[in-house]
Every structure is written in C-alpha cells, then in structure tokens.
Design a protein around this motif. Sequence first.
Motif, PDB file in Angstrom:
ATOM      1  N   THR A   1     -15.669 -49.379  89.783  1.00 53.79           N
ATOM      2  CA  THR A   1     -14.787 -49.816  88.705  1.00 53.79           C
ATOM      3  C   THR A   1     -14.910 -51.321  88.527  1.00 53.79           C
ATOM      4  N   THR A   2     -14.785 -51.755  87.289  1.00 50.03           N
ATOM      5  CA  THR A   2     -14.849 -53.174  86.956  1.00 50.03           C
ATOM      6  C   THR A   2     -13.710 -53.507  86.002  1.00 50.03           C
ATOM      7  N   ARG A   3     -13.025 -54.634  86.252  1.00 47.72           N
ATOM      8  CA  ARG A   3     -11.887 -55.027  85.408  1.00 47.72           C
ATOM      9  C   ARG A   3     -11.984 -56.504  85.051  1.00 47.72           C
ATOM     10  N   GLN A   4     -11.793 -56.788  83.764  1.00 48.75           N
ATOM     11  CA  GLN A   4     -11.706 -58.167  83.303  1.00 48.75           C
ATOM     12  C   GLN A   4     -10.274 -58.651  83.518  1.00 48.75           C
ATOM     13  N   VAL A   5     -10.101 -59.660  84.360  1.00 46.11           N
ATOM     14  CA  VAL A   5      -8.764 -60.082  84.762  1.00 46.11           C
ATOM     15  C   VAL A   5      -7.936 -60.556  83.572  1.00 46.11           C
ATOM     16  N   ASP A   6      -8.522 -61.333  82.667  1.00 44.62           N
ATOM     17  CA  ASP A   6      -7.773 -61.905  81.553  1.00 44.62           C
ATOM     18  C   ASP A   6      -7.318 -60.851  80.541  1.00 44.62           C
ATOM     19  N   SER A   7      -8.244 -59.977  80.131  1.00 45.44           N
ATOM     20  CA  SER A   7      -7.942 -59.018  79.066  1.00 45.44           C
ATOM     21  C   SER A   7      -7.404 -57.688  79.576  1.00 45.44           C
ATOM     22  N   GLY A   8      -7.694 -57.357  80.841  1.00 47.00           N
ATOM     23  CA  GLY A   8      -7.285 -56.061  81.360  1.00 47.00           C
ATOM     24  C   GLY A   8      -8.257 -54.952  81.028  1.00 47.00           C
ATOM     25  N   ASP A   9      -9.306 -55.220  80.256  1.00 49.96           N
ATOM     26  CA  ASP A   9     -10.320 -54.210  79.957  1.00 49.96           C
ATOM     27  C   ASP A   9     -10.993 -53.779  81.254  1.00 49.96           C
TER      28      ASP A   9
END
Length: 320
Positions: free
Chosen positions: A169-177
């Motif tokens: 799993t991968t998550r963009q911290v700023d956007s939450g995507d």
Amino acid sequence: GARGAGATVGASFKRDTVSVGAEFARSRFERSDIGQDRDQAFVSEFSWQGDPLALRFGHQNIGADFATLATLSPGTRETFGNAVWKALPTLSVTLDGRQSRYTPSSRTALIAPPEPNKPPPDPFAPPNPTPAVVKLTGATESKSGSLTGNWTPTEPTGLNVTTTVGRATTRQVDSGDHTRNDNASATVNYSRDGWNATVNLTAQRNESVSAAPSTAKTDGTTLTLGKTFNDDSSQRSINTMLSYMKQWQVNGATAAQPEARGWNDRWSLTLGMNWTNKGTFNATAFYGHMKDPVSGAVGKQQGVQGELVWQFNPKWSFKL
C-alpha cells in the motif's frame, strides 16, 4: 559551482549465529544558487541465523537533504523484518514486512510552467530573473508484506514448487490518496537431464482511491520448455528455449468510462551458444498480439534480436 563534505562512523559485531551492525553519517552540501544544506543518516541491522529459524531486522533513516555518492536513497526512512522458517528439510517459509516513508529533499523543485499565450521574449531585452520554483514537500508512506513457500521434494528429483502472496500500500500524506496492490503467484519448475520446464501463474489486483478512483486486475500464465546440449569436453554448449505468455487485463468501471477488458500474448524462441574462452551468441524471435483494454484495438508485436560476443584473448573482446 557546488561542493560538499561528509563523514561516516560505524561498528559491527558478529558472534556465532548473531550479527549486529550500525552506521551513522553526516553531510554538508553547498551550491551557489540554493545555499547550504546539512543532514544526517543512520543505518542499523540485526540478524540471527538459527535452525530451523532465521531472523533479520533493520532500520534506516536517511535525511532528505543527506548528500552521498553511495546507493542510499536520501529522504527514506524504512523499517523491515524478515523471517525464514525451515519447517521440513524439503519445505521453507519466508515472511517479509516493510514500512517506509519518503520525504523529498528541499533541493527537489519544479520550475513553474510558462504563462500561456505569452509572446516570445525580446532578444535585445535584459535577461529575466530566475523563474519561480515550486518545492516538492509531499511525503509518501508505504507498507508491504509477503509470504513465500518453497517446496523441493526428494522425489522426483529436480522438482521445485514456489508460491507467494503479498500486499503493498502507498499513501500520499498531504492529499490522503492511496493505492493498494495485492498479488499472488505460483511456479512449478522441473529440471532433469538437460531439460527444463516451468509453469508460472500470476494474479494481481490494483485499487486506487483518489479524486478519480480506479481498479484493475491482471492474470497471467507463462509456459517455458528448454533444453541444454553439451559436448563431451563441456567447452561448448547450446541452449534452446520455447515459451508462451498470456495475460488478461480488466480495468474496472469509473465515472468516465465503463469496464474495459484487454489481453496480450507472446510466443518466443531463444537460441544460445556458448564456447568457453571464445565467445557467446544469443538470438530471440518473438511473435504475439495485444488488445488495448480502452480502445479495443488489436495490434501485432513481432521481432528478432541477437547478440554476439567474441573473445580474442583474456583482455580483448568484440560485441555486436
């Protein structure tokens, strides 16, 4: 111009089945246009080689502005663990888990795009100031885990079976995507008297949750049959391999388009010749088709590629 400096200190310890190591470093990087950056890095690892269990753990924290010529990746903080269990003399199980976070360097920037419909600059006008830049500050967090089983029975000789399941799993911290990838594979290999046969099955599922969510899945099968011929002196050998690959792809329905299906397949024939201390020759011919899942168009892929290496002496060789 640019200049930099770095210093590293580390220690390691090994006794019987246990080994421990750690390394700490600091760096300074200076460039006339962006100023000076200082950062640090820390790497540690622990391993224990037991029977029937072996363990390995580690952690690394590489500062985003750490400057190095090594293979470290600045901006990466990762913790990992790995365990190998030899359940039987013919069966082993491997468990691997990782958690990481990547933070872009303050030196990483994007030059702002030019303004639309802007006339070309006057060549006689004074130079414009340095264009504005946009700093990349978004961090990315990743987690992954996999479980692998390997079975090599005593009879029949030459048989090996490997299965793997995993998730990342991968998550963009700023956007939450975030995205999620689930995968599984099974491989059966049999080798005997110069023959080699392999059957490989794969399944992959991808899910993306963002402003435009999407899903996709890909299933594949690969069949391979090969034969190696050696002369009596074992100085010359010929390798032949025939393989067939088929993949099916399904893109899930979105607000912009309905479900889409595609596929691709490929036949390939490989011939390799090896002459010890003289050279090698490898040639591959392939032929296949591909259906685009979005447009539905079917295309053809075919080609031939080869490589020749001739060794004149221990120091000189020719490659084509």
